[in-house]
Design a protein around this motif. Structure first.
Motif, PDB file in Angstrom:
ATOM      1  N   ALA A  84       0.819  -1.212   0.000  1.00 25.37           N
ATOM      2  CA  ALA A  84       0.000   0.000   0.000  1.00 25.37           C
ATOM      3  C   ALA A  84       0.853   1.261   0.000  1.00 25.37           C
ATOM      4  O   ALA A  84       0.382   2.338  -0.390  1.00 25.37           O
ATOM      5  CB  ALA A  84      -0.941   0.006   1.203  1.00 25.37           C
ATOM      6  N   LEU A 230      -5.362  -1.807   0.428  1.00 28.64           N
ATOM      7  CA  LEU A 230      -4.688  -1.375  -0.802  1.00 28.64           C
ATOM      8  C   LEU A 230      -5.444  -0.258  -1.534  1.00 28.64           C
ATOM      9  O   LEU A 230      -5.063   0.134  -2.636  1.00 28.64           O
ATOM     10  CB  LEU A 230      -4.548  -2.569  -1.755  1.00 28.64           C
ATOM     11  CG  LEU A 230      -3.606  -3.685  -1.319  1.00 28.64           C
ATOM     12  CD1 LEU A 230      -3.881  -4.952  -2.110  1.00 28.64           C
ATOM     13  CD2 LEU A 230      -2.153  -3.248  -1.478  1.00 28.64           C
ATOM     14  N   ARG A 233      -4.044   2.396  -3.917  1.00 30.76           N
ATOM     15  CA  ARG A 233      -3.208   1.969  -5.040  1.00 30.76           C
ATOM     16  C   ARG A 233      -4.028   1.687  -6.306  1.00 30.76           C
ATOM     17  O   ARG A 233      -3.462   1.535  -7.383  1.00 30.76           O
ATOM     18  CB  ARG A 233      -2.400   0.713  -4.656  1.00 30.76           C
ATOM     19  CG  ARG A 233      -1.477   0.933  -3.454  1.00 30.76           C
ATOM     20  CD  ARG A 233      -0.095   1.406  -3.866  1.00 30.76           C
ATOM     21  NE  ARG A 233      -0.021   2.622  -4.634  1.00 30.76           N
ATOM     22  CZ  ARG A 233       0.055   3.841  -4.125  1.00 30.76           C
ATOM     23  NH1 ARG A 233       0.050   4.012  -2.816  1.00 30.76           N
ATOM     24  NH2 ARG A 233       0.145   4.903  -4.920  1.00 30.76           N
TER      25      ARG A 233
END
Length: 271
Positions: A84, A230, A233
């Motif tokens: 991340a 995450l 991203r």
């Protein structure tokens, strides 16, 4: 000036429709997801060190091949937390296979590799668009190289021919979007083994993390924590992840989702 990018591509789930997994029972996956880890050429050289940074968290693991399915829950969270913070983009296309069973095109999608190739097209449309826009912010053009994780039974030459068919405008039905062929040349596609390319191992984490939030396990549960870790991203279009960094097929308005799945989509798509 030309900015170069690399996209590593892996899948989660399978193409089969014979016996889809139901609660309390094993079976074939109810979703097939195809996902990628996208990095600039400058950052591509750091990808092995990112993989090694994750593996150093698990000193007792004898196998140094990073694979999501061999990690326990805490290890998966840790791996996603490391990634991340890295300069890498995520793009995932996820097909709800149950919706295809009653589709007029079901017999087509039952054929070997047809669903996989269909998702490849959606994925590359979004990746090439994102790379072109990233380069354009600096007044540059973009070039993309693709690395697929070798998949048993997949005819990659056939897939290249399919891409060339699209490039040459010979599709019977033209898609709403299209792959940016100024960014991608079908000759810039390689197929390599998961075990020897760190980028493919990172792509496996991204794709499987996303699939875990959509595809119920044999107990009927999903796990959104990995993908939400995450969240920053995933690539975006007009500040939204949905239909860019994460694309559902069919689209969300026509895709039957549980309350848990809907909550995940709402959370990950927040601006």
């Amino acid at each position: 000036m030309v900015q170069s990018f690399v996209a590593y591509i892996d899948e989660s789930g399978d193409e089969g429709f014979g016996k889809l997994r139901q609660e309390g029972k094993t079976g074939q996956s109810r979703w097939l997801s195809l996902g990628s880890a996208i990095v600039s050429a400058e950052n591509d050289r750091f990808v092995p060190s990112w993989r090694n940074e994750i593996m150093e968290l698990f000193p007792k693991k004898q196998n140094r091949d990073l694979h999501f399915r061999y990690l326990n829950h805490d290890q998966r969270v840790a791996a996603c937390s490391v990634l991340a913070a890295k300069p890498v983009g995520i793009c995932v296309v996820a097909s709800n296979k149950e919706t295809l069973i009653d589709s007029p095109k079901f017999e087509i999608f039952k054929r070997k590799q047809h669903l996989y190739n269909y998702l490849v097209r959606f994925l590359l449309e979004r990746i090439t668009d994102a790379c072109a826009k990233a380069a354009a912010r600096d007044g540059d053009s973009a070039k993309l190289s693709i690395v697929f994780s070798r998949r048993s039974g997949t005819d990659y030459q056939s897939m290249r021919e399919y891409l060339c068919l699209m490039r040459d405008g010979k599709e019977v039905l033209r898609p709403v979007r299209s792959i940016n062929w100024n960014v991608l040349d079908p000759d810039n596609i390689r197929v390599e083994n998961h075990s020897i390319r760190a980028g493919l191992q990172i792509a496996d984490i991204f794709t499987s993390a996303t699939s875990s939030a959509l595809d119920p396990n044999e107990f009927g549960h999903i796990e959104p924590r990995y993908a939400l870790t995450l969240r920053n991203r995933y690539i975006r279009r007009n500040k939204r992840i949905l239909d860019c960094g994460l694309t559902l097929i069919p689209a969300i308005g026509r895709c039957p989702l549980s309350n848990e799945q809907l909550a995940f989509i709402e959370e990950i798509n927040k601006k």
